[in-house]
Design an enzyme around this catalytic site. Structure first.
Site, mmCIF file in Angstrom:
data_model
loop_
_atom_site.group_PDB
_atom_site.id
_atom_site.type_symbol
_atom_site.label_atom_id
_atom_site.label_comp_id
_atom_site.label_asym_id
_atom_site.label_seq_id
_atom_site.Cartn_x
_atom_site.Cartn_y
_atom_site.Cartn_z
ATOM 1 N N HIS A 8 21.919 56.461 6.383
ATOM 2 C CA HIS A 8 20.672 55.720 6.170
ATOM 3 C C HIS A 8 19.598 56.128 7.168
ATOM 4 O O HIS A 8 19.879 56.758 8.192
ATOM 5 C CB HIS A 8 20.898 54.198 6.220
ATOM 6 C CG HIS A 8 21.346 53.668 7.547
ATOM 7 N ND1 HIS A 8 22.665 53.421 7.844
ATOM 8 C CD2 HIS A 8 20.649 53.329 8.672
ATOM 9 C CE1 HIS A 8 22.752 52.934 9.071
ATOM 10 N NE2 HIS A 8 21.557 52.883 9.609
ATOM 11 N N HIS A 87 15.201 55.105 13.243
ATOM 12 C CA HIS A 87 16.362 55.935 13.591
ATOM 13 C C HIS A 87 16.947 56.592 12.350
ATOM 14 O O HIS A 87 16.653 56.198 11.223
ATOM 15 C CB HIS A 87 17.439 55.112 14.315
ATOM 16 C CG HIS A 87 18.091 54.046 13.482
ATOM 17 N ND1 HIS A 87 17.637 52.755 13.416
ATOM 18 C CD2 HIS A 87 19.173 54.085 12.671
ATOM 19 C CE1 HIS A 87 18.413 52.034 12.613
ATOM 20 N NE2 HIS A 87 19.353 52.828 12.131
ATOM 21 N N GLU A 136 21.815 57.089 15.256
ATOM 22 C CA GLU A 136 22.948 56.182 15.101
ATOM 23 C C GLU A 136 24.100 56.981 14.507
ATOM 24 O O GLU A 136 23.902 57.788 13.591
ATOM 25 C CB GLU A 136 22.575 55.028 14.163
ATOM 26 C CG GLU A 136 23.692 54.012 13.948
ATOM 27 C CD GLU A 136 23.302 52.877 13.004
ATOM 28 O OE1 GLU A 136 22.153 52.886 12.486
ATOM 29 O OE2 GLU A 136 24.135 51.991 12.772
HETATM 30 CO CO CO Z 1 21.025 51.809 11.298
#
Ligand code: CO
Length: 145
Positions: A8, A87, A136
């Site tokens: 994502h 992110h 991440e």
């Molecule tokens: Co995230």
């Protein structure tokens, strides 16, 4: 580091409700998940699916709205009042191996692995060590999302 799927893209927003309207009406998103609070991290989260034609899971947009008392997303929004890209999140097969590999390379892992928005372990790597991108890393969910 064993690079996996781009799971994502995190997008900070001052209002998940307003962002849902944007992704539905402007971007044509048809699969928008129910928002939920991730209390440990002081944020409200909403996933928007992007479609694929292969039957595989598509990449998602992770809308992030700060809950009261949140510092990091609130300060991001202070600098970017409209919100914006926050992110990128990549999957890895094993979170602990990935953490050790980043550390061997001298990358600043921010805290210990913890349960993320998909219910699997995640950690963040400092953007200053990642070409400016807050990154991440999440362990691939065993049973899809
Ligand atoms: Co995230």
């Amino acid at each position: 580091m064993k690079l996996g799927r781009l799971n994502h893209i995190g997008v900070a927003t001052p209002s998940i409700a307003d962002s849902i309207v944007f992704y539905r009406d402007v971007m044509g998103a048809t699969k928008i998940h129910e928002p939920f609070d991730l209390r440990d991290q002081g944020v409200k989260i909403c996933f928007v699916d992007t479609p694929t034609h292969s039957g595989m899971d598509g990449t998602q947009i992770e809308l992030i709205e700060p809950l009261p008392g949140n510092a990091s997303i609130a300060s991001f929004l202070a600098k970017n009042p409209q919100g914006g890209q926050h992110h990128l999140c990549y999957e890895v097969p094993d979170i602990h191996i990935a953490k050790a590999e980043f550390e061997v390379m001298g990358k600043r892992v921010l805290g210990e692995p913890r349960i993320g928005a998909h219910g699997t372990l995640i950690f963040f790597v400092h953007p200053g060590d990642m070409g400016g991108v807050l990154t991440e890393i999440m362990e691939t969910p065993k049973n899809g999302h």
